[in-house]
Scaffold this motif. Structure first.
Motif, PDB file in Angstrom:
ATOM      1  N   UNK A 107     -10.073  14.310   0.261  1.00  0.00           N
ATOM      2  CA  UNK A 107      -9.679  15.442   1.001  1.00  0.00           C
ATOM      3  C   UNK A 107      -8.179  15.758   1.095  1.00  0.00           C
ATOM      4  N   UNK A 108      -8.159  14.702  -0.014  1.00  0.00           N
ATOM      5  CA  UNK A 108      -7.092  14.515  -0.171  1.00  0.00           C
ATOM      6  C   UNK A 108      -6.748  14.933  -2.013  1.00  0.00           C
ATOM      7  N   UNK A 109      -4.643  14.935  -2.493  1.00  0.00           N
ATOM      8  CA  UNK A 109      -4.613  14.407  -3.606  1.00  0.00           C
ATOM      9  C   UNK A 109      -4.753  12.868  -3.592  1.00  0.00           C
ATOM     10  N   UNK A 110      -4.616  12.153  -4.064  1.00  0.00           N
ATOM     11  CA  UNK A 110      -4.057  10.533  -4.861  1.00  0.00           C
ATOM     12  C   UNK A 110      -3.616  10.606  -4.218  1.00  0.00           C
ATOM     13  N   UNK A 111      -2.051  11.074  -4.757  1.00  0.00           N
ATOM     14  CA  UNK A 111      -0.770  10.182  -4.397  1.00  0.00           C
ATOM     15  C   UNK A 111      -0.903  10.531  -2.883  1.00  0.00           C
ATOM     16  N   UNK A 112      -1.788  10.989  -2.190  1.00  0.00           N
ATOM     17  CA  UNK A 112      -1.389  11.526  -0.376  1.00  0.00           C
ATOM     18  C   UNK A 112      -2.732  10.392   0.017  1.00  0.00           C
ATOM     19  N   UNK A 113      -3.270   9.035  -0.928  1.00  0.00           N
ATOM     20  CA  UNK A 113      -4.148   8.552  -0.150  1.00  0.00           C
ATOM     21  C   UNK A 113      -3.049   7.529   0.472  1.00  0.00           C
ATOM     22  N   UNK A 114      -2.887   6.771   0.677  1.00  0.00           N
ATOM     23  CA  UNK A 114      -2.240   5.492   0.934  1.00  0.00           C
ATOM     24  C   UNK A 114      -3.145   4.556   0.078  1.00  0.00           C
ATOM     25  N   UNK A 115      -1.685   3.457   0.178  1.00  0.00           N
ATOM     26  CA  UNK A 115      -1.632   2.693  -0.892  1.00  0.00           C
ATOM     27  C   UNK A 115      -2.588   1.084   0.128  1.00  0.00           C
ATOM     28  N   UNK A 116      -1.551   0.848   0.844  1.00  0.00           N
ATOM     29  CA  UNK A 116      -1.955   0.004   2.115  1.00  0.00           C
ATOM     30  C   UNK A 116      -2.449   0.186   4.021  1.00  0.00           C
ATOM     31  N   UNK A 117      -4.022  -0.758   3.694  1.00  0.00           N
ATOM     32  CA  UNK A 117      -4.458   0.202   5.620  1.00  0.00           C
ATOM     33  C   UNK A 117      -4.144  -1.324   5.895  1.00  0.00           C
ATOM     34  N   UNK A 118      -3.462  -1.267   7.435  1.00  0.00           N
ATOM     35  CA  UNK A 118      -3.220  -1.794   8.353  1.00  0.00           C
ATOM     36  C   UNK A 118      -4.514  -2.211   9.520  1.00  0.00           C
ATOM     37  N   UNK A 119      -5.183  -2.987   9.567  1.00  0.00           N
ATOM     38  CA  UNK A 119      -5.787  -2.487  11.558  1.00  0.00           C
ATOM     39  C   UNK A 119      -4.726  -3.386  12.305  1.00  0.00           C
ATOM     40  N   UNK A 120      -4.832  -2.509  12.794  1.00  0.00           N
ATOM     41  CA  UNK A 120      -3.652  -3.045  14.806  1.00  0.00           C
ATOM     42  C   UNK A 120      -4.695  -2.967  15.388  1.00  0.00           C
TER      43      UNK A 120
END
Length: 999
Positions: free
Chosen positions: A658-671
């Motif tokens: 859905x998004x260009x690669x530069x808009x994909x987060x480098x980190x994902x954190x579950x809270x």
């Protein structure tokens, strides 16, 4: 699917057009973002296309101008039309960046003979910058079109694979908009390309006619007609003055200017401009002295040092009298107009007495919150929050009643709902997040008589109010307004017959009476309907500025001069992005300061959050931009899961669709929960810093490629090499977008392999990248033979394929010969082609040739041919090679070949290259046949260096090679058995033997 013969033609065209490949890889380097006109309707993942079209015609004046500039030449006319489209897309992109990277599609020039062309469509890519003139841009676009046409023979299908941009269905991944001129292009060429907008032009004797074909599932006809008007308006301006800067080109026609500046702001209401808030309150107190103004608790009971928790009622007469008493006291203490008076108190009746008393004294109240809870979820607006003003004064000036919950009720929905029922509350005014809590809590009439819900202070989402709208006669208002405009400046009635369902988001509505809203581009010019710009508020509620901050006041409060009335309006630049809708409503698009710039790309964090919330299992999401210890910025997504867990690799894969690669987060954190501040907004400061740890079970690198990648990961991520395993994810170890660029650069430097960033987003472990590197050497064999396995150096070694038939068998070996360019051949049946390839890379001798196993005979044959052509071969290195074919057969030639083949089968699977397995097996069998017939060798003048396997160390019988050199013949002891000499366990030691030979 392409048939085999056409696939072969593409492969051949790719192999023959290396320079064109390099042009395209350079032209399409970096991040690629489709240039689009904003859609009217949401685009689905597998959006089909329903094409309709509108016709438009250039005016006589415009036709004359464009014919004059083009000298009547269609080629030049096409360049002018393309340049106009680039400008239009740049203007529609807006935001706050003065540079756009625009890509549009175009068919190839019409060919005299219809055939199955290598390409039918090309892409024009050109930057557009505000400061350049139309003439300068036209010259740039001219050069782009010329170069694109000159490099049209490199297959786009193969190019897209190399860029990591496979087509999604039929949709072309590089562009959304196509342009053609019928006298130069054949529309049939693009009939299989899915685009969402096509500008098609034809020229007759006295006019240029245009057709704008569009996807009606994404665009409304009115929008498309407006785009055609803007296109012709742009051309009118630039053809009248070719030296006009792009920044000075206006999209608005006169009718549109009237509409967005005046018709949409045509709301004026009489009000007592000579009276203050407290004076209006006093008038209301005279009209309803016994009416209940407040329901709440005393913080300190009169005459006692204790708190009264139970709620009492306070009339307008009492509130007016008590506030008058305080005002007199403050005046005695020296309070005068503009004197700042601090007030620190919990929500209670005294708070209102204090605020009114300070205002009546002429002073300014400065709210100081005594209790700033850090762990609550449910809150009403603190009196230190601007929404407090919006919630309180409209009620008090109309004789309404305000309910003041105490803090214990604010943190317990059950207690709060009981209070709402008991006090017969009819209006709730709060932030969207609190409204969402009411929405989730509603049921069994737990909100009693509440029928009006007012949301403000943040983005209202449909799912926040879906249950509330089920209440009979309920109404929901979405409001908008910054503190600097004295809060509410626009509002939208969400319950207007479900109209908002057709919008991307719930609008913020139309301007409140006596306010005017302007939406301006980055150059301060108003934008038309549908185009995003910065929202600016003007009108009666605009404040004087910031206390003791003259520079900030001058920056944010501007004087906007009307072109029609020549009046000057004081306007506040909100920093919010928005766009006009056709009916005069405004759609909020996010904050400019919630946009971040990463590697030069402007990113709207809210857009990423919206896509994340569309992923199954994501309950809530917040995205922030963080900086690492080096100052590099990266995106981090915080996710509240609705089902307790989350596979972030799949989330990343979903976002990439859905998004260009530069808009994909480098980190994902579950809270567990999104932290909120006292005012009900996301408290970004309390979001945890992502931990950089290896969450995978440690698996050490085994191959030389994996070891090199481990070194690269450690170097880029500043992470201990000994703790990095082959299953560790680049991003989980601290990778971000800038470090990703470094990674792709280092992979290319070390392995001579281009790995697109999108590919690393999908395959970000060392094992996956290693398989990609191996696989790329297989799948790329048709266009590049031999393959360079390491960095380009002055000296070269040419390696001939073992039984596997592929040069990638030398991949590990190349890693340990850093002083040489290691070129490895894939099997070719014609010996002359080996020689042609060697001379293309190294036109002059001396040459170093190396063959392992079956490659030894090829190596010797190549040396024969080179010497016959007069070239010098300095070293002929044979690793475990035998002239006796029967001996090879007896030792399981085919079994070993299949074993080697199985070693890289996984790499093919990782690259979804299962189709290559049949081809690879066929190559092995062809090589066996060729090898068996390869004989008739002549002695060479090059010395022969033979390296034996460990289990052959004691073998002393002659091998026959000694008869095939007129120079020195030497035998060396190698390491490992025959089949293991190039394996990770032995390759480094065998490479050292070769280094000593060459030294």
């Amino acid at each position: 699917m392409l048939d085999r013969s056409f696939s072969d033609r593409l492969a051949l065209a790719a192999a023959q057009n290396i320079k064109e490949r390099d042009y395209w890889l350079s032209q399409l380097s970096g991040e690629l973002v489709k240039a689009t006109f904003p859609y009217d309707y949401k685009k689905e993942e597998h959006q089909r296309s329903v094409r309709e079209q509108v016709e438009f015609r250039f005016s006589e004046t415009l036709f004359e101008k464009i014919m004059k500039l083009s000298n009547g030449k269609d080629v030049k006319l096409h360049m002018i039309l393309v340049t106009g489209l680039f400008i239009l897309l740049h203007k529609y992109s807006n935001g706050d960046t003065s540079r756009s990277d625009i890509m549009v599609g175009s068919p190839i020039l019409t060919q005299e003979i219809d055939s199955e062309f290598i390409n039918r469509v090309l892409v024009f890519r050109n930057p557009v910058e505000d400061h350049v003139t139309f003439k300068e841009l036209l010259l740039q676009v001219r050069e782009t079109i010329i170069q694109t046409n000159e490099n049209q023979n490199y297959p786009m299908e193969i190019l897209l694979e190399q860029l990591g941009l496979p087509a999604a269905g039929r949709e072309f991944p590089l562009f959304d908009v196509v342009i053609l001129l019928e006298s130069l292009h054949d529309k049939r060429y693009i009939e299989d390309i899915q685009y969402n907008m096509l500008f098609s032009f034809s020229r007759t004797g006295d006019c240029v006619k245009g057709f704008l074909e569009y996807n009606s599932l994404l665009y409304h006809e009115r929008t498309v007609k407006r785009i055609t008007r803007h296109y012709m308006h742009v051309l009118d301006q630039v053809l009248a003055d070719v030296n006009r800067q792009i920044s000075r080109i206006d999209l608005l026609t006169e009718d549109e200017r009237q509409q967005v500046l005046f018709d949409f702001n045509d709301k004026e209401t009489e009000y007592p401009q000579d009276k203050t808030i407290h004076e209006l309150f006093e008038e209301q107190a005279e009209r309803t002295p016994d009416g209940v103004a407040l329901v709440g608790s005393w913080q300190l009971a009169v005459g006692k040092r204790e708190r009264i928790e139970e709620h009492i009622q306070f009339t307008y007469r009492e509130l007016n009298r008590k506030s008058n008493q305080l005002a007199h006291l403050l005046r005695e203490k020296g309070v005068r107009p503009d004197t700042i008076v601090g007030i620190m108190v919990e929500p209670c009746i005294e708070m209102f007495i204090g605020i009114l008393g300070i205002l009546k004294s002429g002073g300014v109240y400065l709210p100081i919150d005594p209790d700033y809870p850090q762990d609550t979820v449910i809150q009403l607006a603190s009196f230190a929050f601007d929404v407090f003003v919006e919630e309180v004064f409209p009620i008090l000036l109309r004789g309404g009643k305000i309910l003041i919950p105490h803090l214990s009720q604010l943190v317990d929905m059950n207690l709060l709902s009981c209070l709402i029922l008991k006090q017969a509350v009819s209006i709730i005014d709060c932030t969207p997040l609190l409204l969402n809590e009411f929405n989730k809590f509603n049921g069994d009439n737990r909100l009693g008589n509440v029928r009006l819900f007012i949301s403000g202070g943040d983005v209202l989402k449909r799912e926040y109010v879906d249950n509330l709208l089920k209440i009979e006669n309920a109404k929901v208002y979405n409001t908008y307004g910054p503190t600097e405009s004295t809060i509410c400046a626009a509002y939208y009635d969400y319950t207007q017959s479900g109209k908002a369902d057709s919008f991307f988001s719930i609008p913020i509505g139309t301007p409140v009476s006596n306010y005017r809203i302007y939406i301006l581009d980055r150059n301060g010019s108003p934008v038309p309907i549908g185009v995003t710009g910065e929202l600016c508020v003007s009108g009666a509620g605009i404040t004087r500025g910031y206390l003791n901050r003259p520079e900030l006041t001058a920056e944010k409060f501007i004087e906007y001069r009307s072109y029609k009335t020549y009046r000057t309006y004081r306007s506040y630049k909100t920093g919010d992005l928005a766009r006009w809708l056709e009916d005069g409503n405004i759609e909020f698009s996010g904050r400019i300061d919630h946009q971040v710039k990463i590697r030069g790309f402007r990113i709207e964090l809210g857009e990423i959050e919206n896509h994340l919330c569309g992923y199954e299992g994501v309950k809530e999401a917040v995205v922030t931009a963080r900086g690492d210890e080096t100052g590099d910025k990266y995106l981090c997504a915080y996710i509240v899961s609705g089902n307790g867990g989350m596979n972030f690799s799949k989330v990343r894969e979903y976002l990439l669709r859905h998004l260009p690669a530069y808009m994909v987060p480098a980190h994902f954190v579950l809270i567990d929960d999104i932290p909120l501040n006292r005012n009900g907004k996301v408290d970004r400061k309390r979001l945890p810093v992502p931990e950089v740890i290896s969450a995978k079970e440690y698996v050490p690198p085994r191959t030389a490629i994996e070891k090199q990648l481990t070194n690269i990961y450690s170097e880029i991520l500043q992470f201990e090499k000994e703790k990095i395993g082959v299953n560790d994810d680049f991003f989980e170890l601290g990778g971000n977008s800038l470090r990703l660029i470094k990674l792709t650069t280092r992979i290319h430097e070390v392995f001579n392999t281009r790995m697109p960033m999108t590919q690393i987003f999908r395959n970000s472990t060392i094992k996956q990248i290693s398989n990609h590197i191996l696989g790329s050497k297989i799948t790329g064999d048709e266009e590049e033979n031999p393959v360079l396995l390491n960095k380009k150096k002055e000296k070269s070694i040419f390696c001939f394929p073992p039984a596997i038939g592929y040069g990638l068998a030398y991949m590990e070996f190349a890693a340990f010969l850093e002083d040489y360019s290691v070129y490895a051949f894939n099997f070719i049946e014609e010996m002359e082609k080996y020689i042609d390839a060697i001379l293309r890379i190294q036109p002059e001798g001396p040459f170093v040739l190396l063959g392992y196993s079956a490659g030894g005979k090829l190596c010797l044959k190549a040396a024969n041919l080179l010497e016959k052509k007069g070239y010098n071969v300095s070293h002929l290195i044979l690793v475990e090679c035998y002239l006796d074919v029967d001996r090879v057969k007896s030792e399981g030639f085919e079994d070993r070949a299949r074993k080697y083949f199985n070693d890289f089968r996984n790499a093919l699977i990782e690259l979804k290259g299962e189709f290559m397995t049949e081809k690879a097996l066929r190559r092995v069998k062809n090589y066996q046949t060729f090898f068996a017939r390869l004989d008739d060798f002549e002695p060479v003048d090059a010395p022969i260096h033979f390296i034996k396997a460990e289990d052959k160390a004691e073998m002393s019988e002659p091998l026959g090679w000694e008869r095939l050199t007129t120079k020195e013949y030497r035998v060396y002891n190698g390491f490992g058995k025959h089949e293991d000499m190039l394996s990770p366990a032995y390759v480094e030691r065998n490479a050292e033997v070769i280094r000593k030979i060459l030294d």
